[in-house]
Design a protein around this motif. Structure first.
Motif, PDB file in Angstrom:
ATOM      1  N   GLU A   1       9.034  17.516   2.485  1.00  0.00           N
ATOM      2  CA  GLU A   1       9.986  18.460   1.718  1.00  0.00           C
ATOM      3  C   GLU A   1       9.642  19.575   1.032  1.00  0.00           C
ATOM      4  OE1 GLU A   1      14.096  19.582   0.513  1.00  0.00           O
ATOM      5  OE2 GLU A   1      13.261  18.452   2.414  1.00  0.00           O
TER       6      GLU A   1
ATOM      7  N   GLN B   1       8.722  22.240   3.641  1.00  0.00           N
ATOM      8  CA  GLN B   1       9.476  22.889   4.616  1.00  0.00           C
ATOM      9  C   GLN B   1      10.713  23.572   3.666  1.00  0.00           C
ATOM     10  OE1 GLN B   1      11.389  19.795   7.350  1.00  0.00           O
ATOM     11  NE2 GLN B   1      10.350  21.058   8.867  1.00  0.00           N
ATOM     12  N   ASN B   2      10.649  23.105   2.434  1.00  0.00           N
ATOM     13  CA  ASN B   2      11.706  23.830   1.519  1.00  0.00           C
ATOM     14  C   ASN B   2      10.861  24.926   0.836  1.00  0.00           C
ATOM     15  OD1 ASN B   2      13.222  24.463  -1.026  1.00  0.00           O
ATOM     16  ND2 ASN B   2      14.535  22.904  -0.486  1.00  0.00           N
ATOM     17  N   LYS B   3      11.132  26.150   1.100  1.00  0.00           N
ATOM     18  CA  LYS B   3      10.366  27.330   0.581  1.00  0.00           C
ATOM     19  C   LYS B   3      10.714  27.434  -0.863  1.00  0.00           C
ATOM     20  CE  LYS B   3      10.624  29.889   5.013  1.00  0.00           C
ATOM     21  NZ  LYS B   3      10.788  28.711   5.895  1.00  0.00           N
ATOM     22  N   SER B   4      11.670  27.241  -1.482  1.00  0.00           N
ATOM     23  CA  SER B   4      11.884  27.250  -2.811  1.00  0.00           C
ATOM     24  C   SER B   4      11.147  26.198  -3.748  1.00  0.00           C
ATOM     25  CB  SER B   4      13.295  27.260  -3.341  1.00  0.00           C
ATOM     26  OG  SER B   4      13.516  27.104  -4.430  1.00  0.00           O
TER      27      SER B   4
ATOM     28  N   ARG C   1      16.547  30.713  -5.818  1.00  0.00           N
ATOM     29  CA  ARG C   1      17.274  30.061  -4.763  1.00  0.00           C
ATOM     30  C   ARG C   1      18.770  30.843  -4.839  1.00  0.00           C
ATOM     31  NH1 ARG C   1      16.416  23.762  -6.551  1.00  0.00           N
ATOM     32  NH2 ARG C   1      14.311  23.801  -6.476  1.00  0.00           N
TER      33      ARG C   1
ATOM     34  N   ILE D   1      16.322  28.911   3.371  1.00  0.00           N
ATOM     35  CA  ILE D   1      15.348  28.202   2.539  1.00  0.00           C
ATOM     36  C   ILE D   1      14.383  27.121   3.174  1.00  0.00           C
ATOM     37  CG2 ILE D   1      16.880  26.150   2.104  1.00  0.00           C
ATOM     38  CD1 ILE D   1      16.161  26.650  -0.904  1.00  0.00           C
ATOM     39  N   LYS D   2      15.158  26.826   4.454  1.00  0.00           N
ATOM     40  CA  LYS D   2      14.130  26.180   5.624  1.00  0.00           C
ATOM     41  C   LYS D   2      14.432  26.798   6.937  1.00  0.00           C
ATOM     42  CE  LYS D   2      14.586  21.584   3.576  1.00  0.00           C
ATOM     43  NZ  LYS D   2      14.697  20.043   3.999  1.00  0.00           N
TER      44      LYS D   2
ATOM     45  N   SER E   1      21.987  22.357   3.110  1.00  0.00           N
ATOM     46  CA  SER E   1      22.073  21.761   1.413  1.00  0.00           C
ATOM     47  C   SER E   1      22.823  22.883   0.626  1.00  0.00           C
ATOM     48  CB  SER E   1      20.600  21.720   1.128  1.00  0.00           C
ATOM     49  OG  SER E   1      19.819  23.009   1.150  1.00  0.00           O
TER      50      SER E   1
ATOM     51  N   TYR F   1      21.732  25.024  -1.786  1.00  0.00           N
ATOM     52  CA  TYR F   1      20.884  26.272  -1.662  1.00  0.00           C
ATOM     53  C   TYR F   1      20.522  26.674  -0.213  1.00  0.00           C
ATOM     54  CZ  TYR F   1      20.867  25.767  -6.793  1.00  0.00           C
ATOM     55  OH  TYR F   1      20.998  25.544  -8.027  1.00  0.00           O
TER      56      TYR F   1
END
Length: 426
Positions: free
Chosen positions: A106, A109-112, A130, A153-154, A186, A188
């Motif tokens: 997570e 892969q989740n850039k934030s 975000r 974000i992904k 998701s 965001y």
């Protein structure tokens, strides 16, 4: 005779082809391809089935899918596909096999969340926000300002990644992307972050990547990968080993990669860390928890090391003995990218000429004539050009000759357009 161990490769479109995977892993054990149902998998299925056993997994019931894989005698699991990292992590957890944990994936892969962890650990700070609605966009403008980078974000392949220079253009793009989002994503959906301005030097490009091997927390950097300039907005055209940075310039780059790997809690596997070279020092663009695209081809030619096999050895808990020879040549790869318009690749001209050029080791088409072009902001490679030269200056000369020798005819809504490689790069 003892039966070979079964190595599950969770497969989808990614950084390694079925043939590369089978060649690199089959000497260690029996390959089992685990796939989900998709249009891409349906097209590639005959190839997968010719090479190895194939198991179809159900994304909606990974516990049951894990039991199916357990019944095959799976003793290791890994993936070379960005989009399959999460599924692989969950299957590995169900099976009790070595891989990135779901929590680490997570962060990868989740850039934030990745930016937040890097900042909290003191590793790297890049202003980031975000975005789930227009209210978040207004706040991002106030907090980050322009220029900024806006992206999912992904995501992968620079899909829907934009440089935003002013409020009006950014507002239009945010509205468009928010309107297109799936109800399954998701809360965001987008992330905005401060644009990293590269150093103004005579180097070939202002960013690099670091290719790393991690075994029980110990990190070995295989190479710092030099890059050719991006095509707007952020589409990658190619790469080379060794980088054109000198040893002193590489040290802070690899040190930052090491700190980032530790900050995200990575304990095993391969990573591909993209880093921007700025006036205030190297800054993380993003960290990927798998091998980079085409990197194994470079590794085989330049070092004689099969990173597919290395990844499998790590997944199997085997010892890794890496000897990194000095590179006495510059090894490069370059790709012509499809235009950003939807259309069809009608014809490729000059293939035989390019293949016969001095210092070109191979030329292959990724897209064949007749292929539909997806259009939109993404990196869609038409081909892969590989070569070897004595130095970076001669590499650029060879590349220029090759790009002028190759041509492509496209059809866009009935309009026929022919462009050379050089024109696609301009």
């Amino acid at each position: 005779m003892r039966e070979k161990r079964k190595i599950v490769v969770v497969y989808d479109k990614g950084a390694a082809s079925p043939g590369e995977i089978f060649k690199g892993i089959s000497r260690l054990g029996r390959v089992v391809f685990a796939v989900r149902e998709s249009e891409y998998v349906a097209r590639i299925m005959p190839v997968l089935q010719r090479l190895a056993e194939v198991v179809v997994i159900d994304e909606s019931d990974l516990a049951a899918s894990a039991n199916t894989l357990r019944s095959t005698g799976a003793s290791a699991i890994l993936t070379f596909s960005e989009r399959m990292l999460g599924i692989t992590a969950q299957l590995a957890s169900e099976l009790g096999l070595l891989f990135h944990s779901p929590e680490v994936v997570e962060l990868l892969q989740n850039k934030s969340l990745q930016r937040e962890r890097l900042a909290q650990s003191g590793t790297d700070v890049v202003p980031c926000r975000r975005i789930s609605d227009l209210g978040d966009w207004y706040s991002a403008v106030d907090e980050i300002g322009f220029p900024m980078v806006l992206k999912p974000i992904k995501g992968e392949g620079s899909r829907n990644t934009f440089k935003i220079d002013d409020f009006d253009s950014g507002h239009q793009i945010v509205q468009k992307l928010l309107a297109e989002r799936s109800v399954s994503v998701s809360k965001y959906f987008l992330v905005s972050e401060k644009f990293l301005q590269g150093v103004d030097t005579c180097k070939i490009s202002d960013y690099v990547s670091v290719e790393s091997v991690i075994v029980r927390g110990a990190v070995t950097h295989i190479a710092v990968t030099g890059k050719f300039p991006l095509l707007p907005p952020f589409r990658e055209t190619g790469q080379f080993w060794p980088t054109d940075l000198d040893h002193a310039e590489c040290l802070p780059v690899t040190e930052l990669a090491s700190r980032a790997i530790e900050a995200l809690g990575l304990e095993s596997g391969l990573t591909h860390t993209e880093i921007k070279l700025t006036e205030s020092g190297p800054k993380i663009i993003e960290i990927n928890g798998r091998i980079g695209g085409w990197i194994n081809e470079l590794s085989l030619r330049a070092l004689g090391i099969d990173l597919i096999e290395v990844a499998a050895r790590i997944a199997m808990g085997l010892e890794i003995d890496l000897h990194l020879p000095e590179m006495d040549k510059v090894y490069f790869q370059a790709s012509n990218l499809a235009p950003l318009r939807k259309g069809v690749l009608e014809e490729v001209v000059g293939e035989s000429v390019v293949r016969e050029l001095p210092n070109i080791s191979s030329y292959r088409l990724v897209l064949r004539p007749g292929a539909k072009l997806m259009g939109g902001v993404n990196t869609e490679e038409i081909d892969l050009l590989c070569g070897e030269t004595k130095d970076h200056a001669s590499m650029l000369e060879v590349l220029d000759t090759a790009l002028n020798a190759i041509g492509f005819r496209f059809s866009f809504s009935g309009e026929s357009v022919t462009l050379t490689g050089s024109e696609l790069w301009s």
